[in-house]
Motif scaffolding. Structure first.
Motif, PDB file in Angstrom:
ATOM      1  N   MET A 156      22.454  27.421 -87.456  1.00  0.00           N
ATOM      2  CA  MET A 156      21.113  27.442 -88.040  1.00  0.00           C
ATOM      3  C   MET A 156      20.697  26.044 -88.465  1.00  0.00           C
ATOM      4  SD  MET A 156      18.546  29.204 -88.814  1.00  0.00           S
ATOM      5  CE  MET A 156      17.085  28.525 -89.522  1.00  0.00           C
ATOM      6  N   ARG A 157      21.633  25.349 -89.130  1.00  0.00           N
ATOM      7  CA  ARG A 157      21.360  23.989 -89.613  1.00  0.00           C
ATOM      8  C   ARG A 157      20.975  23.079 -88.457  1.00  0.00           C
ATOM      9  NH1 ARG A 157      21.505  20.662 -93.988  1.00  0.00           N
ATOM     10  NH2 ARG A 157      20.521  22.100 -95.406  1.00  0.00           N
ATOM     11  N   ARG A 158      21.672  23.255 -87.347  1.00  0.00           N
ATOM     12  CA  ARG A 158      21.463  22.371 -86.217  1.00  0.00           C
ATOM     13  C   ARG A 158      20.032  22.521 -85.663  1.00  0.00           C
ATOM     14  NH1 ARG A 158      25.967  22.800 -81.818  1.00  0.00           N
ATOM     15  NH2 ARG A 158      27.517  22.207 -83.380  1.00  0.00           N
ATOM     16  N   PHE A 159      19.552  23.760 -85.689  1.00  0.00           N
ATOM     17  CA  PHE A 159      18.222  24.008 -85.118  1.00  0.00           C
ATOM     18  C   PHE A 159      17.118  23.329 -85.913  1.00  0.00           C
ATOM     19  CE2 PHE A 159      20.523  27.623 -83.252  1.00  0.00           C
ATOM     20  CZ  PHE A 159      20.321  27.271 -81.923  1.00  0.00           C
ATOM     21  N   ILE A 160      17.352  23.130 -87.201  1.00  0.00           N
ATOM     22  CA  ILE A 160      16.346  22.477 -88.034  1.00  0.00           C
ATOM     23  C   ILE A 160      16.038  21.087 -87.507  1.00  0.00           C
ATOM     24  CG2 ILE A 160      16.027  21.414 -90.324  1.00  0.00           C
ATOM     25  CD1 ILE A 160      17.043  24.041 -91.484  1.00  0.00           C
ATOM     26  N   PHE A 161      17.061  20.432 -86.975  1.00  0.00           N
ATOM     27  CA  PHE A 161      16.833  19.081 -86.439  1.00  0.00           C
ATOM     28  C   PHE A 161      15.982  19.110 -85.185  1.00  0.00           C
ATOM     29  CE2 PHE A 161      20.751  18.484 -88.900  1.00  0.00           C
ATOM     30  CZ  PHE A 161      20.258  17.533 -89.777  1.00  0.00           C
ATOM     31  N   LEU A 162      15.893  20.281 -84.568  1.00  0.00           N
ATOM     32  CA  LEU A 162      15.092  20.384 -83.344  1.00  0.00           C
ATOM     33  C   LEU A 162      13.602  20.611 -83.636  1.00  0.00           C
ATOM     34  CD1 LEU A 162      17.421  22.489 -81.056  1.00  0.00           C
ATOM     35  CD2 LEU A 162      16.876  20.073 -80.861  1.00  0.00           C
ATOM     36  N   THR A 163      13.266  20.962 -84.886  1.00  0.00           N
ATOM     37  CA  THR A 163      11.853  21.263 -85.172  1.00  0.00           C
ATOM     38  C   THR A 163      10.907  20.091 -84.913  1.00  0.00           C
ATOM     39  OG1 THR A 163      12.431  21.064 -87.477  1.00  0.00           O
ATOM     40  CG2 THR A 163      11.922  23.281 -86.679  1.00  0.00           C
ATOM     41  N   PRO A 164      11.267  18.836 -85.294  1.00  0.00           N
ATOM     42  CA  PRO A 164      10.326  17.752 -84.972  1.00  0.00           C
ATOM     43  C   PRO A 164      10.070  17.653 -83.466  1.00  0.00           C
ATOM     44  CG  PRO A 164      12.004  16.980 -86.471  1.00  0.00           C
ATOM     45  CD  PRO A 164      12.424  18.341 -86.037  1.00  0.00           C
ATOM     46  N   LEU A 165      11.124  17.839 -82.688  1.00  0.00           N
ATOM     47  CA  LEU A 165      10.987  17.779 -81.237  1.00  0.00           C
ATOM     48  C   LEU A 165      10.048  18.895 -80.754  1.00  0.00           C
ATOM     49  CD1 LEU A 165      12.066  16.419 -78.626  1.00  0.00           C
ATOM     50  CD2 LEU A 165      13.697  18.297 -78.494  1.00  0.00           C
TER      51      LEU A 165
END
Lengths: 157, 180
Positions: free
Chosen positions: B1-10
């Motif tokens: 879940m944490r990892r996906f947060i980094f994908l939100t800007p993209l």
């Protein structure tokens, strides 16, 4: 010399005022109350030729015709709402600077609220995670025993 | 879940980028105002003829009584794009299935007459809108503007700007669809 300077400076101060007056003298109504209502309406009506300008400041021919038309409607006894309706019937909602709340503009109206709500949710979430109370639960309390064991181990070695 | 947060800007930049690409590649003209008249009945108006011209004046009643698909063209002798599109209307006037009518917008009588004599008069009716009030009733933003009105007197299409080249082809296509 000083007079010249004053004249020069005052020209630059007065120029923008002059250019923002598109309403020509022959358009102005004798009744100042009606005239101020007309000005009020025309600052909220978009010029259909120069589209980011209200007809109140636009020099285009259609803008002038619309200003005169608005004054005629007011003299005929129309309310401000009726004048706006008259214009929208002919030019659509596009002519209004303030879009009315309809199904197709709902997103436009509520987007700021939605974004604000989203911001609050994210902020609350982040604050909860960062609060010292949480940290003590996650880190200090469960690890006290482990630490104890580690310390004791070290002591034995 | 944490990892996906980094994908939100993209993801966000992809969404915004998609809108930008759509805005660039799309053929739409953002300054073209949609007509408020589409799918509505022709507005009420009653115009006198141009003095000295053989064509009669034009009113809403005339348009409703035609029982034909009609083209309503706003023109003026002072309008250069109108001159450019005039040949298109001369061509269209040869088609008996349609009625081509004109509204002379804010023009000087003599200039309009000279203009129609020089370039030919393709219109069966010509209304004289000297004040520009009928133009406002039709919601026009300038000349030339052309409307397609169906047999029942309902406005179905509006074209602003001269009908030449590709625009004229597009116009004819829509007109043929109405005639069917």
């Amino acid at each position: 010399m000083n007079y010249l300077k004053l004249l020069f400076i005052s020209f630059f101060y007065l120029a923008p005022i002059a250019s923002s007056m598109a309403v020509e003298p022959d358009e102005v109504l004798a009744d100042s109350k009606l005239e101020s209502r007309a000005r009020d309406i025309s600052t909220n009506v978009r010029c259909v030729v120069c589209q980011n300008e209200p007809i109140d400041t636009s020099n285009s021919g259609v803008a002038r015709d619309l200003r005169i038309l608005i004054r005629e409607r007011l003299l005929a006894g129309d309310s401000n709402k009726e004048v706006f309706k008259y214009l929208v019937d002919r030019y659509g909602n596009f002519i209004l600077f303030k879009p009315p709340l309809t199904l197709s503009t709902a997103l436009l109206w509520f987007m700021p609220l939605l974004v604000f709500a989203l911001g609050v949710i994210i902020l609350v979430g982040a604050l909860k995670k960062a609060s010292p109370l949480n940290k003590s639960k996650i880190f200090i309390v469960p690890n006290e025993k482990k630490l104890d064991v580690l310390v004791n181990k070290k002591g034995k070695e | 879940m944490r990892r996906f947060i980094f994908l939100t800007p993209l993801a966000l930049s992809l969404i915004i980028g998609a809108f930008a690409v759509w805005g660039l590649l799309n053929d739409r003209n953002p300054s073209e105002i949609p007509s408020a008249l589409i799918n509505r009945s022709v507005p009420s108006f009653d115009l006198l003829p141009l003095p000295g011209l053989n064509s009669p004046g034009l009113s809403k009643k005339d348009l409703l009584n035609l029982d034909k698909v009609s083209i309503v063209n706003f023109f003026a002798s002072w309008c250069l794009p109108c001159r450019a599109e005039h040949q298109s209307f001369i061509k269209l006037s040869k088609n008996d299935e349609i009625e081509l009518v004109g509204i002379n917008y804010k023009d000087i009588n003599k200039d309009a007459l000279d203009w129609l004599t020089e370039l030919g008069n393709p219109y069966t009716y010509v209304g004289n809108d000297f004040s520009g009030r009928t133009g406002i009733d039709w919601g026009i933003t300038g000349v030339p503007e052309t409307f397609i009105v169906n047999k029942n007197g309902k406005v179905v299409h509006r074209f602003s700007g001269p009908l030449v080249g590709e625009r004229f082809e597009e116009f004819k296509e829509l007109l043929m669809l109405e005639l069917r």
